[in-house]
Design a protein around this motif. Structure first.
Motif, short mmCIF file in Angstrom:
data_model
loop_
_atom_site.label_atom_id
_atom_site.label_comp_id
_atom_site.label_asym_id
_atom_site.label_seq_id
_atom_site.Cartn_x
_atom_site.Cartn_y
_atom_site.Cartn_z
N UNK A 1 -13.42 -4.99 -2.20
CA UNK A 1 -13.31 -6.44 -2.31
C UNK A 1 -14.06 -6.87 -3.56
N UNK A 2 -13.35 -7.41 -4.52
CA UNK A 2 -13.95 -7.85 -5.78
C UNK A 2 -14.29 -9.32 -5.67
N UNK A 3 -15.60 -9.61 -5.74
CA UNK A 3 -16.07 -10.99 -5.71
C UNK A 3 -16.66 -11.32 -7.07
N UNK B 1 -13.15 -1.55 -14.27
CA UNK B 1 -13.90 -0.55 -13.49
C UNK B 1 -13.07 0.00 -12.33
N UNK B 2 -12.33 -0.85 -11.66
CA UNK B 2 -11.57 -0.42 -10.47
C UNK B 2 -10.19 0.13 -10.80
N UNK B 3 -9.61 -0.36 -11.90
CA UNK B 3 -8.27 0.09 -12.34
C UNK B 3 -7.24 0.09 -11.20
N UNK B 4 -7.07 -1.03 -10.50
CA UNK B 4 -6.12 -1.05 -9.39
C UNK B 4 -4.68 -1.08 -9.87
N UNK B 5 -3.79 -0.56 -9.04
CA UNK B 5 -2.35 -0.71 -9.28
C UNK B 5 -1.80 -1.85 -8.43
N UNK B 6 -2.53 -2.20 -7.35
CA UNK B 6 -2.15 -3.31 -6.48
C UNK B 6 -3.34 -4.27 -6.35
N UNK C 1 0.82 -1.22 0.00
CA UNK C 1 0.00 0.00 0.00
C UNK C 1 0.85 1.26 0.00
N UNK C 2 2.10 1.15 0.47
CA UNK C 2 3.04 2.27 0.33
C UNK C 2 3.37 2.50 -1.14
N UNK C 3 3.46 1.42 -1.90
CA UNK C 3 3.77 1.52 -3.32
C UNK C 3 2.60 2.13 -4.08
N UNK C 4 1.38 1.77 -3.69
CA UNK C 4 0.18 2.40 -4.25
C UNK C 4 -1.02 2.09 -3.38
N UNK C 5 -1.82 3.11 -3.10
CA UNK C 5 -3.04 2.91 -2.31
C UNK C 5 -4.23 2.52 -3.20
N UNK C 6 -4.01 2.54 -4.52
CA UNK C 6 -5.07 2.15 -5.46
C UNK C 6 -5.09 0.63 -5.54
N UNK C 7 -5.79 0.01 -4.60
CA UNK C 7 -5.70 -1.43 -4.43
C UNK C 7 -7.06 -2.09 -4.30
#
Length: 206
Positions: free
Chosen positions: A59-61, A130-135, A27-33
């Motif tokens: 949480x992706x289910x 839709x979420x486009x997470x980095x983590x 989460x330090x590397x990216x909070x987009x998780x």
């Protein structure tokens, strides 16, 4: 986002680290998780660990629609107990419709690729778009498949997302202890319609 050299360094540095330390570093590397789940056995551990560090994380289910009644009850219990921020993704076709036109094909049948795309890959792709997470936090562990044996705690998905498996080196016994210590439920009556063998890769991770 991250180079192969950085991945190697992270995997060496955090090989003996606690899951909470691994999660905090990610989460330090990216909070987009996001954390993904299918509520198979031991999923409560990753959901508890990540949600404890970052409450209300998405949480992706991805629900195939073929889960057992026990899995659905288990999912409901974990969601309520941990107060999870669940985003549910389901196939665009209903099970009833698919049962008529295709059923559940065997892994050798020509329809199996389309079946897997419909029930697992398309909902997952839609969720990630839709979420486009980095983590991306997941509960992959060493020893599950040959591919998973090769990735380590930190890896990069085919779409370039930093994939983090905080329990990568944990055994079932280790996780049993974690669940017991944190008063978390578990459920083993789980069914994945895309796999005929337990050690077969599902397509999301390979």
């Amino acid at each position: 986002m991250i180079t192969q050299d950085q991945l190697k360094e992270l995997n060496l540095q955090f090989k003996e680290a606690k899951p909470s330390e691994i999660i905090k570093k990610a989460l330090e590397l990216s909070s987009e998780a996001v954390v993904t789940t299918n509520f198979r056995p031991y999923e409560a551990a990753i959901l508890h660990a990540v949600n404890s560090v970052k409450p209300n994380i998405s949480v992706v289910w991805c629900d195939t629609g073929y889960n057992t009644p026990q899995t659905y009850r288990h999912a409901n219990q974990v969601i309520q107990q941990l107060q999870l921020n669940v985003h549910l993704y389901v196939p665009k076709q209903t099970v009833a419709h698919r049962d008529v036109v295709m059923g559940i094909p065997s892994i050798d049948a020509p329809e199996h690729k389309l079946f897997t795309e419909q029930v697992k890959l398309e909902p997952f792709k839609r969720a990630m778009e839709e979420h486009k997470p980095k983590v991306w936090f997941t509960n992959l562990r060493q020893g599950q498949t040959a591919f998973r044996d090769s990735i380590g705690i930190f890896s990069v998905s085919k779409d370039g997302i930093l994939k983090v498996s905080p329990f990568y080196y944990w055994s079932d016994t280790d996780l049993d202890t974690y669940l017991e210590e944190n008063k978390l439920p578990n459920e083993f009556k789980y069914f994945d319609p895309t796999k005929a063998l337990e050690n077969r890769e599902c397509g999301l991770h390979a």
